[in-house]
Write a protein that holds these residues in place. Structure first.
Motif, mmCIF file in Angstrom:
data_model
loop_
_atom_site.group_PDB
_atom_site.id
_atom_site.type_symbol
_atom_site.label_atom_id
_atom_site.label_comp_id
_atom_site.label_asym_id
_atom_site.label_seq_id
_atom_site.Cartn_x
_atom_site.Cartn_y
_atom_site.Cartn_z
ATOM 1 N N VAL A 49 0.838 -1.204 0.000
ATOM 2 C CA VAL A 49 0.000 0.000 0.000
ATOM 3 C C VAL A 49 0.875 1.257 0.000
ATOM 4 C CG1 VAL A 49 -1.765 1.267 1.287
ATOM 5 C CG2 VAL A 49 -1.934 -1.218 1.071
ATOM 6 N N ASP A 50 1.966 1.236 0.744
ATOM 7 C CA ASP A 50 2.901 2.366 0.729
ATOM 8 C C ASP A 50 3.508 2.556 -0.662
ATOM 9 O OD1 ASP A 50 2.574 2.914 3.449
ATOM 10 O OD2 ASP A 50 4.212 1.562 4.014
ATOM 11 N N LEU A 51 3.865 1.461 -1.311
ATOM 12 C CA LEU A 51 4.432 1.553 -2.661
ATOM 13 C C LEU A 51 3.440 2.170 -3.645
ATOM 14 C CD1 LEU A 51 6.321 -1.857 -2.919
ATOM 15 C CD2 LEU A 51 7.310 0.427 -2.663
ATOM 16 N N LEU A 52 2.157 1.839 -3.501
ATOM 17 C CA LEU A 52 1.131 2.445 -4.361
ATOM 18 C C LEU A 52 1.130 3.960 -4.209
ATOM 19 C CD1 LEU A 52 -1.860 0.013 -3.797
ATOM 20 C CD2 LEU A 52 -0.557 0.292 -5.918
ATOM 21 N N GLN A 53 1.229 4.415 -2.976
ATOM 22 C CA GLN A 53 1.230 5.855 -2.708
ATOM 23 C C GLN A 53 2.412 6.537 -3.392
ATOM 24 O OE1 GLN A 53 1.906 6.783 1.403
ATOM 25 N NE2 GLN A 53 1.708 8.973 1.093
ATOM 26 N N TYR A 54 3.600 5.985 -3.210
ATOM 27 C CA TYR A 54 4.794 6.629 -3.765
ATOM 28 C C TYR A 54 4.855 6.508 -5.282
ATOM 29 C CZ TYR A 54 6.255 7.398 0.971
ATOM 30 O OH TYR A 54 6.306 7.819 2.275
ATOM 31 N N TYR A 55 4.421 5.368 -5.832
ATOM 32 C CA TYR A 55 4.370 5.254 -7.293
ATOM 33 C C TYR A 55 3.389 6.271 -7.860
ATOM 34 C CZ TYR A 55 3.355 4.006 -11.994
ATOM 35 O OH TYR A 55 3.167 4.106 -13.346
ATOM 36 N N GLY A 56 2.211 6.354 -7.270
ATOM 37 C CA GLY A 56 1.204 7.295 -7.762
ATOM 38 C C GLY A 56 1.705 8.726 -7.755
ATOM 39 N N ALA A 57 2.379 9.106 -6.683
ATOM 40 C CA ALA A 57 2.909 10.472 -6.592
ATOM 41 C C ALA A 57 4.009 10.709 -7.624
ATOM 42 C CB ALA A 57 3.435 10.725 -5.184
ATOM 43 N N ALA A 58 4.955 9.787 -7.729
ATOM 44 C CA ALA A 58 6.073 9.959 -8.670
ATOM 45 C C ALA A 58 5.590 9.951 -10.117
ATOM 46 C CB ALA A 58 7.110 8.858 -8.453
ATOM 47 N N ALA A 59 4.700 9.029 -10.452
ATOM 48 C CA ALA A 59 4.185 8.960 -11.823
ATOM 49 C C ALA A 59 3.429 10.230 -12.175
ATOM 50 C CB ALA A 59 3.285 7.728 -11.991
ATOM 51 N N GLY A 60 2.669 10.770 -11.231
ATOM 52 C CA GLY A 60 1.942 12.012 -11.476
ATOM 53 C C GLY A 60 2.868 13.185 -11.732
ATOM 54 N N VAL A 61 3.946 13.257 -10.982
ATOM 55 C CA VAL A 61 4.916 14.349 -11.169
ATOM 56 C C VAL A 61 5.599 14.236 -12.528
ATOM 57 C CG1 VAL A 61 7.129 15.266 -10.335
ATOM 58 C CG2 VAL A 61 5.291 14.754 -8.715
ATOM 59 N N ILE A 62 6.022 13.042 -12.894
ATOM 60 C CA ILE A 62 6.688 12.847 -14.192
ATOM 61 C C ILE A 62 5.729 13.169 -15.333
ATOM 62 C CG2 ILE A 62 7.698 11.120 -15.732
ATOM 63 C CD1 ILE A 62 8.772 9.763 -13.098
ATOM 64 N N ALA A 63 4.498 12.683 -15.239
ATOM 65 C CA ALA A 63 3.506 12.950 -16.297
ATOM 66 C C ALA A 63 3.235 14.447 -16.413
ATOM 67 C CB ALA A 63 2.225 12.183 -16.008
ATOM 68 N N ALA A 64 3.098 15.132 -15.291
ATOM 69 C CA ALA A 64 2.855 16.578 -15.328
ATOM 70 C C ALA A 64 4.023 17.314 -15.976
ATOM 71 C CB ALA A 64 2.607 17.099 -13.914
ATOM 72 N N ALA A 65 5.245 16.872 -15.695
ATOM 73 C CA ALA A 65 6.417 17.506 -16.303
ATOM 74 C C ALA A 65 6.412 17.324 -17.813
ATOM 75 C CB ALA A 65 7.699 16.934 -15.704
ATOM 76 N N VAL A 66 6.086 16.119 -18.282
ATOM 77 C CA VAL A 66 6.054 15.865 -19.729
ATOM 78 C C VAL A 66 4.978 16.717 -20.397
ATOM 79 C CG1 VAL A 66 5.611 14.120 -21.503
ATOM 80 C CG2 VAL A 66 7.041 13.564 -19.529
ATOM 81 N N VAL A 67 3.791 16.786 -19.791
ATOM 82 C CA VAL A 67 2.717 17.608 -20.370
ATOM 83 C C VAL A 67 3.139 19.072 -20.401
ATOM 84 C CG1 VAL A 67 0.360 18.450 -19.994
ATOM 85 C CG2 VAL A 67 0.844 16.011 -19.797
ATOM 86 N N SER A 68 3.773 19.555 -19.348
ATOM 87 C CA SER A 68 4.160 20.962 -19.290
ATOM 88 C C SER A 68 5.238 21.320 -20.309
ATOM 89 C CB SER A 68 4.632 21.337 -17.890
ATOM 90 O OG SER A 68 5.904 20.787 -17.630
#
Length: 84
Positions: free
Chosen positions: A4-23
């Motif tokens: 469950v902790d890994l889900l949290q950190y993956y979700g946060a990291a993937a969101g940051v990377i995706a936002a950077a690519v879109v920006s």
């Protein structure tokens, strides 16, 4: 660290990377793949939100974001670009 902790950190990291690519506005395909990454982030955060204690709000928020991100995948990877 639990799954469950890994889900949290993956979700946060993937969101940051995706936002950077879109920006960075690198074009339709990279933006489309960033939305795919957003989808995986939303799925991870939905699971984390409902499996973990006291995070249901994040789960519900990401259910809505999952729909929005799926629309992004459709617009940038599936649908043909509108003629200019």
């Amino acid at each position: 660290m639990t799954f469950v902790d890994l889900l949290q950190y993956y979700g946060a990291a993937a969101g940051v990377i995706a936002a950077a690519v879109v920006s960075l506005d690198l074009g339709r395909r990279p933006t489309g793949w960033a939305f795919v990454l957003f989808v995986t982030s939303s799925i991870a955060l939905i699971a984390w939100g409902f499996l973990g204690p006291d995070a249901k709000g994040i789960g519900w928020q990401n259910m809505v974001l999952l729909v929005i991100n799926a629309i992004g995948v459709y617009r940038y990877l599936v649908r043909k670009a509108p003629p200019q």
